[in-house]
Scaffold this motif. Structure first.
Motif, PDB file in Angstrom:
ATOM      1  N   ASP A 301       0.795  -1.235   0.000  1.00 43.62           N
ATOM      2  CA  ASP A 301       0.000   0.000   0.000  1.00 43.62           C
ATOM      3  C   ASP A 301       0.827   1.284   0.000  1.00 43.62           C
ATOM      4  N   TYR A 302       2.131   1.182   0.289  1.00 44.53           N
ATOM      5  CA  TYR A 302       2.946   2.392   0.434  1.00 44.53           C
ATOM      6  C   TYR A 302       4.251   2.262  -0.368  1.00 44.53           C
ATOM      7  N   PRO A 303       4.831   3.394  -0.784  1.00 41.45           N
ATOM      8  CA  PRO A 303       6.093   3.364  -1.550  1.00 41.45           C
ATOM      9  C   PRO A 303       7.287   3.090  -0.619  1.00 41.45           C
ATOM     10  N   LEU A 304       7.507   1.832  -0.315  1.00 35.76           N
ATOM     11  CA  LEU A 304       8.503   1.409   0.669  1.00 35.76           C
ATOM     12  C   LEU A 304       9.911   1.407   0.077  1.00 35.76           C
ATOM     13  N   VAL A 305      10.878   1.971   0.825  1.00 34.71           N
ATOM     14  CA  VAL A 305      12.282   1.972   0.427  1.00 34.71           C
ATOM     15  C   VAL A 305      13.097   1.008   1.289  1.00 34.71           C
ATOM     16  N   ASP A 306      12.880   1.062   2.596  1.00 38.73           N
ATOM     17  CA  ASP A 306      13.657   0.219   3.511  1.00 38.73           C
ATOM     18  C   ASP A 306      12.897   0.098   4.823  1.00 38.73           C
ATOM     19  N   LEU A 307      13.253  -0.902   5.621  1.00 34.74           N
ATOM     20  CA  LEU A 307      12.629  -1.053   6.946  1.00 34.74           C
ATOM     21  C   LEU A 307      13.527  -1.883   7.840  1.00 34.74           C
ATOM     22  N   SER A 308      13.301  -1.790   9.133  1.00 33.38           N
ATOM     23  CA  SER A 308      14.012  -2.601  10.124  1.00 33.38           C
ATOM     24  C   SER A 308      13.088  -2.826  11.310  1.00 33.38           C
ATOM     25  N   VAL A 309      13.348  -3.895  12.063  1.00 35.38           N
ATOM     26  CA  VAL A 309      12.542  -4.227  13.238  1.00 35.38           C
ATOM     27  C   VAL A 309      13.416  -4.087  14.478  1.00 35.38           C
ATOM     28  N   ARG A 310      12.927  -3.366  15.467  1.00 39.22           N
ATOM     29  CA  ARG A 310      13.650  -3.181  16.726  1.00 39.22           C
ATOM     30  C   ARG A 310      12.939  -3.955  17.831  1.00 39.22           C
ATOM     31  N   GLU A 311      13.732  -4.718  18.577  1.00 38.76           N
ATOM     32  CA  GLU A 311      13.173  -5.539  19.635  1.00 38.76           C
ATOM     33  C   GLU A 311      12.867  -4.698  20.875  1.00 38.76           C
ATOM     34  N   PRO A 312      11.902  -5.136  21.689  1.00 34.66           N
ATOM     35  CA  PRO A 312      11.593  -4.399  22.926  1.00 34.66           C
ATOM     36  C   PRO A 312      12.737  -4.490  23.919  1.00 34.66           C
ATOM     37  N   ASP A 313      12.890  -3.482  24.718  1.00 28.97           N
ATOM     38  CA  ASP A 313      13.910  -3.457  25.754  1.00 28.97           C
ATOM     39  C   ASP A 313      13.488  -4.362  26.904  1.00 28.97           C
ATOM     40  N   ILE A 314      14.414  -5.197  27.388  1.00 28.93           N
ATOM     41  CA  ILE A 314      14.082  -6.158  28.446  1.00 28.93           C
ATOM     42  C   ILE A 314      13.562  -5.442  29.685  1.00 28.93           C
ATOM     43  N   GLU A 315      14.205  -4.319  30.043  1.00 25.01           N
ATOM     44  CA  GLU A 315      13.766  -3.577  31.220  1.00 25.01           C
ATOM     45  C   GLU A 315      12.320  -3.106  31.068  1.00 25.01           C
ATOM     46  N   ALA A 316      11.947  -2.699  29.845  1.00 21.79           N
ATOM     47  CA  ALA A 316      10.580  -2.242  29.608  1.00 21.79           C
ATOM     48  C   ALA A 316       9.586  -3.394  29.748  1.00 21.79           C
ATOM     49  N   VAL A 317       9.970  -4.576  29.250  1.00 25.76           N
ATOM     50  CA  VAL A 317       9.099  -5.751  29.375  1.00 25.76           C
ATOM     51  C   VAL A 317       8.860  -6.081  30.842  1.00 25.76           C
ATOM     52  N   ILE A 318       9.934  -6.061  31.638  1.00 28.70           N
ATOM     53  CA  ILE A 318       9.815  -6.403  33.057  1.00 28.70           C
ATOM     54  C   ILE A 318       9.007  -5.343  33.801  1.00 28.70           C
ATOM     55  N   ALA A 319       9.192  -4.080  33.442  1.00 31.52           N
ATOM     56  CA  ALA A 319       8.407  -3.016  34.074  1.00 31.52           C
ATOM     57  C   ALA A 319       6.922  -3.234  33.823  1.00 31.52           C
ATOM     58  N   LYS A 320       6.577  -3.649  32.595  1.00 32.03           N
ATOM     59  CA  LYS A 320       5.173  -3.938  32.275  1.00 32.03           C
ATOM     60  C   LYS A 320       4.666  -5.114  33.102  1.00 32.03           C
ATOM     61  N   MET A 321       5.521  -6.119  33.295  1.00 30.23           N
ATOM     62  CA  MET A 321       5.120  -7.268  34.098  1.00 30.23           C
ATOM     63  C   MET A 321       4.814  -6.838  35.525  1.00 30.23           C
ATOM     64  N   TYR A 322       5.654  -5.941  36.070  1.00 28.53           N
ATOM     65  CA  TYR A 322       5.419  -5.448  37.418  1.00 28.53           C
ATOM     66  C   TYR A 322       4.084  -4.701  37.502  1.00 28.53           C
ATOM     67  N   GLU A 323       3.810  -3.878  36.494  1.00 26.73           N
ATOM     68  CA  GLU A 323       2.558  -3.123  36.491  1.00 26.73           C
ATOM     69  C   GLU A 323       1.362  -4.064  36.479  1.00 26.73           C
ATOM     70  N   SER A 324       1.450  -5.124  35.664  1.00 33.32           N
ATOM     71  CA  SER A 324       0.351  -6.079  35.601  1.00 33.32           C
ATOM     72  C   SER A 324       0.182  -6.825  36.926  1.00 33.32           C
ATOM     73  N   ALA A 325       1.322  -7.182  37.551  1.00 27.92           N
ATOM     74  CA  ALA A 325       1.266  -7.956  38.801  1.00 27.92           C
ATOM     75  C   ALA A 325       0.718  -7.132  39.947  1.00 27.92           C
ATOM     76  N   THR A 326       1.013  -5.819  39.958  1.00 24.84           N
ATOM     77  CA  THR A 326       0.573  -4.975  41.068  1.00 24.84           C
ATOM     78  C   THR A 326      -0.734  -4.265  40.798  1.00 24.84           C
ATOM     79  N   GLY A 327      -1.244  -4.438  39.550  1.00 22.93           N
ATOM     80  CA  GLY A 327      -2.511  -3.800  39.220  1.00 22.93           C
ATOM     81  C   GLY A 327      -2.410  -2.317  38.999  1.00 22.93           C
ATOM     82  N   MET A 328      -1.184  -1.824  38.680  1.00 25.13           N
ATOM     83  CA  MET A 328      -0.975  -0.400  38.485  1.00 25.13           C
ATOM     84  C   MET A 328      -1.552   0.037  37.142  1.00 25.13           C
TER      85      MET A 328
END
Length: 328
Positions: A301-328
């Protein structure tokens, strides 16, 4: 079915490590407090498994590995590697394990790689034929041929890492502990090391426990991942499940032929454009989803030239886990 298959080649039962730390509170005054680096961790690793052991800095990863090698003695709990208590039979265990610490070397600083390997040959009493076979294999697959006569102090971090991995494998260890093994490596070297470790595990059944901040290491090598933070085991399962628990996102960086309004994909409501800068756009999408269908739709659908995929930061994943566990 042998005992190691049913109970685990590596076994930890309520293992903890507590350090007494003295903190200065004034002139000639101080107070002691206890730091619980590892807090009642239990897990099993079967012979031949490759397991990722991840977490932020200071989470307790390296402390765990030091207890598994016998460098540190647990403050409590039970720990066995191949039926051996590491802290009580460290010398006996040393012949069955290999260790690579990303920030420290086991090589001799002033000696060429070749001489360090000869010392390993004698220390571990490796049969001559086996030593030559293992060394030749490591030299070829880790591209060490031109480095064998170079003193360790003159090697780059990436070159030294490859040298350390080879040194850890010369005596055919049954279990390999890797602490940030791809740190300082370029893309080509990372790919070479990952391929080497996959082949090692497949051909020789070497058990691997891998700590890393690079989620690509985990994705390409491990079917199972354990997350530790503040000394506690927070997750043990598949990487896809970790992303679901942590609600993490990957980022698709898209370069278009020209500047356009933010990309909108009605067929992919979970995808959102988070940033636009000229012809470049950043799209966030759930890390548990494949990037391939998303890339195909954008390319159509778009005039694509290049792309790359960046993985999530481990610290960010764990922070989200903490938020889910504590109900924040």
């Amino acid at each position: 079915m042998d005992a190691e298959t049913t109970t685990g080649f590596i076994e930890l039962d309520d293992v903890e490590k507590v350090f007494d730390v003295r903190r200065k509170t004034g002139f000639m005054r101080g107070e002691r407090h206890r730091v619980r680096a590892v807090d009642s961790i239990s897990f099993r690793v079967a012979r031949g498994e490759m397991v990722g052991y991840i977490g932020p800095n200071g989470a307790g990863k390296s402390t765990t590995i030091k207890m598994l090698t016998g460098i540190l003695t647990p403050s409590g709990g039970r720990l066995r590697v191949a039926g051996i208590d590491p802290s009580r039979e460290r010398t006996r265990l040393a012949h069955r394990i290999g260790v690579v610490f990303g920030q420290r070397t086991t090589l001799w600083w002033d000696l060429p790689l070749r001489d360090s390997y000869r010392l390993m040959h004698r220390m571990y009493r490796i049969p001559d034929a086996r030593y030559r076979e293992n060394l030749d294999r490591c030299v070829e697959l880790l591209d060490l041929g031109e480095l064998l006569d170079v003193p360790v102090r003159q090697l780059s971090l990436g070159q030294r890492m490859r040298g350390d991995i080879a040194a850890a494998l010369l005596h055919d260890p049954e279990v390999l502990y890797l602490d940030e093994p791809t740190i300082g490596l370029d893309v080509v070297s990372k790919s070479r090391v990952r391929g080497f470790l996959r082949d090692l595990n497949a051909e020789r059944g070497t058990t691997v426990l891998l700590t890393t901040h690079d989620l690509t290491d985990i994705e390409q090598l491990c079917k199972r991942v354990m997350v530790i933070d503040h000394g506690r085991l927070m997750y043990d399962g598949a990487l896809a499940g970790l992303h679901e628990v942590g609600e993490s996102e990957r980022t698709l960086v898209v370069d278009l032929e020209r500047q356009l309004p933010p990309i909108r994909l009605e067929s992919a409501p979970s995808v959102r454009t988070v940033k636009v800068e000229g012809p470049r756009q950043w799209l966030a999408f759930p890390a548990s989803e494949s990037a391939a269908p998303l890339v195909a739709r954008i390319a159509a659908d778009y005039p694509l030239v290049d792309l790359s995929v960046r993985e999530p930061d481990i610290e960010a994943v764990i922070a989200k886990m903490y938020e889910s566990a504590t109900g924040m």
